[in-house]
Design an enzyme around this catalytic site. Structure first.
Site, PDB file in Angstrom:
ATOM      1  N   HIS A 234       1.707 -11.762  20.732  1.00 19.99           N
ATOM      2  CA  HIS A 234       0.886 -11.351  19.583  1.00 19.99           C
ATOM      3  C   HIS A 234       1.747 -11.371  18.319  1.00 19.99           C
ATOM      4  O   HIS A 234       2.768 -10.700  18.249  1.00 19.99           O
ATOM      5  CB  HIS A 234       0.334  -9.947  19.850  1.00 19.99           C
ATOM      6  CG  HIS A 234      -0.586  -9.429  18.796  1.00 19.99           C
ATOM      7  ND1 HIS A 234      -1.940  -9.707  18.779  1.00 19.99           N
ATOM      8  CD2 HIS A 234      -0.356  -8.649  17.713  1.00 19.99           C
ATOM      9  CE1 HIS A 234      -2.503  -9.113  17.745  1.00 19.99           C
ATOM     10  NE2 HIS A 234      -1.568  -8.460  17.071  1.00 19.99           N
TER      11      HIS A 234
ATOM     12  N   SER B 131       3.438  -7.346  20.979  1.00 22.31           N
ATOM     13  CA  SER B 131       3.489  -7.640  19.550  1.00 22.31           C
ATOM     14  C   SER B 131       4.941  -7.763  19.102  1.00 22.31           C
ATOM     15  O   SER B 131       5.713  -6.810  19.176  1.00 22.31           O
ATOM     16  CB  SER B 131       2.806  -6.535  18.746  1.00 22.31           C
ATOM     17  OG  SER B 131       3.143  -6.689  17.381  1.00 22.31           O
TER      18      SER B 131
ATOM     19  N   ASP C 206      -5.642  -3.204  19.502  1.00 24.04           N
ATOM     20  CA  ASP C 206      -4.325  -3.347  18.875  1.00 24.04           C
ATOM     21  C   ASP C 206      -3.967  -2.100  18.079  1.00 24.04           C
ATOM     22  O   ASP C 206      -4.664  -1.746  17.135  1.00 24.04           O
ATOM     23  CB  ASP C 206      -4.379  -4.582  17.946  1.00 24.04           C
ATOM     24  CG  ASP C 206      -3.052  -4.886  17.267  1.00 24.04           C
ATOM     25  OD1 ASP C 206      -2.027  -4.295  17.634  1.00 24.04           O
ATOM     26  OD2 ASP C 206      -3.064  -5.755  16.365  1.00 24.04           O
TER      27      ASP C 206
ATOM     28  N   MET D  59      -3.421 -10.619   8.935  1.00 18.50           N
ATOM     29  CA  MET D  59      -3.768  -9.516   8.033  1.00 18.50           C
ATOM     30  C   MET D  59      -3.515  -9.993   6.620  1.00 18.50           C
ATOM     31  O   MET D  59      -2.605  -9.534   5.930  1.00 18.50           O
ATOM     32  CB  MET D  59      -2.915  -8.282   8.389  1.00 18.50           C
ATOM     33  CG  MET D  59      -3.401  -7.589   9.650  1.00 18.50           C
ATOM     34  SD  MET D  59      -2.139  -6.529  10.377  1.00 18.50           S
ATOM     35  CE  MET D  59      -1.310  -7.726  11.398  1.00 18.50           C
TER      36      MET D  59
ATOM     37  N   HIS E  40      -2.516 -12.823  14.572  1.00 20.55           N
ATOM     38  CA  HIS E  40      -3.379 -11.822  13.938  1.00 20.55           C
ATOM     39  C   HIS E  40      -3.111 -11.864  12.434  1.00 20.55           C
ATOM     40  O   HIS E  40      -2.067 -11.416  11.975  1.00 20.55           O
ATOM     41  CB  HIS E  40      -3.041 -10.449  14.557  1.00 20.55           C
ATOM     42  CG  HIS E  40      -3.718  -9.281  13.927  1.00 20.55           C
ATOM     43  ND1 HIS E  40      -3.333  -7.985  14.174  1.00 20.55           N
ATOM     44  CD2 HIS E  40      -4.771  -9.195  13.072  1.00 20.55           C
ATOM     45  CE1 HIS E  40      -4.119  -7.154  13.500  1.00 20.55           C
ATOM     46  NE2 HIS E  40      -4.980  -7.859  12.811  1.00 20.55           N
TER      47      HIS E  40
ATOM     48  N   MET F  18      -9.060  -2.789  15.784  1.00 22.14           N
ATOM     49  CA  MET F  18      -7.826  -2.113  15.385  1.00 22.14           C
ATOM     50  C   MET F  18      -7.935  -0.649  15.771  1.00 22.14           C
ATOM     51  O   MET F  18      -8.909   0.026  15.424  1.00 22.14           O
ATOM     52  CB  MET F  18      -7.597  -2.219  13.870  1.00 22.14           C
ATOM     53  CG  MET F  18      -7.162  -3.582  13.350  1.00 22.14           C
ATOM     54  SD  MET F  18      -5.750  -4.302  14.202  1.00 22.14           S
ATOM     55  CE  MET F  18      -4.466  -3.082  13.881  1.00 22.14           C
TER      56      MET F  18
ATOM     57  N   ASP G 248       1.891 -10.838  14.218  1.00 24.90           N
ATOM     58  CA  ASP G 248       1.228 -10.163  13.105  1.00 24.90           C
ATOM     59  C   ASP G 248       1.679 -10.726  11.767  1.00 24.90           C
ATOM     60  O   ASP G 248       2.815 -10.529  11.360  1.00 24.90           O
ATOM     61  CB  ASP G 248       1.561  -8.669  13.149  1.00 24.90           C
ATOM     62  CG  ASP G 248       0.923  -7.978  14.338  1.00 24.90           C
ATOM     63  OD1 ASP G 248      -0.323  -7.993  14.407  1.00 24.90           O
ATOM     64  OD2 ASP G 248       1.652  -7.452  15.196  1.00 24.90           O
TER      65      ASP G 248
ATOM     66  N   MET H 274       1.304 -10.580   7.782  1.00 28.74           N
ATOM     67  CA  MET H 274       0.871  -9.650   6.728  1.00 28.74           C
ATOM     68  C   MET H 274       1.257 -10.186   5.364  1.00 28.74           C
ATOM     69  O   MET H 274       2.371 -10.687   5.191  1.00 28.74           O
ATOM     70  CB  MET H 274       1.537  -8.293   6.923  1.00 28.74           C
ATOM     71  CG  MET H 274       1.288  -7.684   8.288  1.00 28.74           C
ATOM     72  SD  MET H 274       2.167  -6.121   8.427  1.00 28.74           S
ATOM     73  CE  MET H 274       1.850  -5.747  10.154  1.00 28.74           C
TER      74      MET H 274
HETATM   75  C1  DX5 Z   1      -0.399  -3.370  13.253  1.00 25.58           C
HETATM   76  C2  DX5 Z   1      -0.284  -4.618  14.068  1.00 25.58           C
HETATM   77  C3  DX5 Z   1      -0.012  -4.378  15.494  1.00 25.58           C
HETATM   78  C4  DX5 Z   1       1.266  -3.647  15.766  1.00 25.58           C
HETATM   79  C5  DX5 Z   1       1.050  -2.854  17.011  1.00 25.58           C
HETATM   80  O1  DX5 Z   1      -0.834  -3.686  11.982  1.00 25.58           O
HETATM   81  O2  DX5 Z   1      -1.498  -5.358  13.999  1.00 25.58           O
HETATM   82  O3  DX5 Z   1      -0.084  -5.571  16.267  1.00 25.58           O
HETATM   83  O4  DX5 Z   1       2.387  -4.481  15.919  1.00 25.58           O
HETATM   84  O5  DX5 Z   1       2.159  -2.085  17.205  1.00 25.58           O
HETATM   85  P1  DX5 Z   1       2.155  -0.789  18.126  1.00 25.58           P
HETATM   86  O6  DX5 Z   1       1.765  -1.237  19.500  1.00 25.58           O
HETATM   87  O7  DX5 Z   1       3.547  -0.327  18.001  1.00 25.58           O
HETATM   88  O8  DX5 Z   1       1.134   0.173  17.544  1.00 25.58           O
HETATM   89 ZN    ZN Z   2      -1.748  -7.061  15.475  1.00 23.99          ZN
END
Ligand code: DX5
Ligand code: ZN
Length: 217
Positions: free
Chosen positions: A33, A8, A175, A68, A66, A137, A35, A37
């Site tokens: 990956h 990620s 994740d 969010m 991903h 998650m 993320d 947001m």
């Molecule tokens: C959290 C993200 C993850 C995050 C995981 O909201 O969706 O992808 O980056 O990070 P670690 O592996 O540090 O928990």
């Molecule tokens: Zn993620």
């Protein structure tokens, strides 16, 4: 299929993304990956299209995006155009997840459906047939570096049973809080894709940590 590892980028060094992506390109990482947001669905804002476009130019590895974000259906085409190969939307954020998953597949991307730690696996029963992947998650979404929620193991078992009973080929991704200790039991319980941010990017040798995560049998 042996398991995949998807680092990620949330935990990468954004001041020198090129260096981290070069490391990932040379590593055994399978997917990157990413993320996204929106500050609405989760209490944090990360990055959007332009960063994804930039990353797309720097790697040939599949981009696992991903989302969010609230009402992700509004932006599917733009994320696909930015370079996403896999697009995952949250069950909790979409008004019509079945249509959204179909729309992702129409864009020739792989479609993932995500549920938060507090959302039971049962809610997937009507949508799972439309998904290529389910993302569980294992932390509350929004931030990297949180600790793994142990109840995820029970959800993996329930999800596995659902997939087997329906005779589907859906992949399972986990994740949040994945580390070198829980990775082996996760794979044993049937996880296909491990996402890891902090474990990889905070380690002394990220390239080697990816190798370790890949070597688990
Ligand atoms: C959290 C993200 C993850 C995050 C995981 O909201 O969706 O992808 O980056 O990070 P670690 O592996 O540090 O928990
Ligand atoms: Zn993620």
């Amino acid at each position: 299929m042996s398991h995949l590892v998807a680092p990620s980028l949330l935990s990468a060094n954004f001041l020198n993304l090129e260096k981290d992506i070069a490391m990932l390109n040379q590593s055994e990482a399978d997917w990157l990956h990413l993320d996204v947001m929106d500050g609405m669905f989760v209490p944090n804002i990360s990055f959007g299209f332009s960063i994804i476009e930039t990353i797309r130019k720097a790697t040939d590895k599949p981009l696992d995006v991903h989302l969010m974000i609230e009402e992700p259906e509004r932006y599917l085409e733009r994320f696909r155009k930015a370079g996403a190969d896999i697009i995952s939307i949250h069950m909790e954020a979409s008004k019509d997840p079945v249509s959204a998953l179909r729309a992702i597949k129409k864009l020739n991307a792989k479609a993932g459906i995500v549920i938060n730690p507090a959302t039971p696996v049962d809610v997937l029963s009507d949508v799972i047939r439309e998904a290529d992947m389910v993302l569980l998650m294992s932390v509350n979404p929004g931030f990297g570096g949180q600790s793994f929620i142990q109840q995820t193991f029970q959800k993996i078992i329930t999800l596995k049973t659902m997939i087997t009973n329906l005779d589907l080929q859906v992949l399972i991704e986990v994740d949040g809080g994945v580390d070198l200790h829980n990775a082996a039991p996760l794979i044993k319980s049937g996880v296909d894709i491990l996402v890891a941010g902090n474990t990889i990017f905070s380690s002394e040798n990220p390239h080697q940590t990816i190798h370790q995560l890949k070597s688990i049998r």
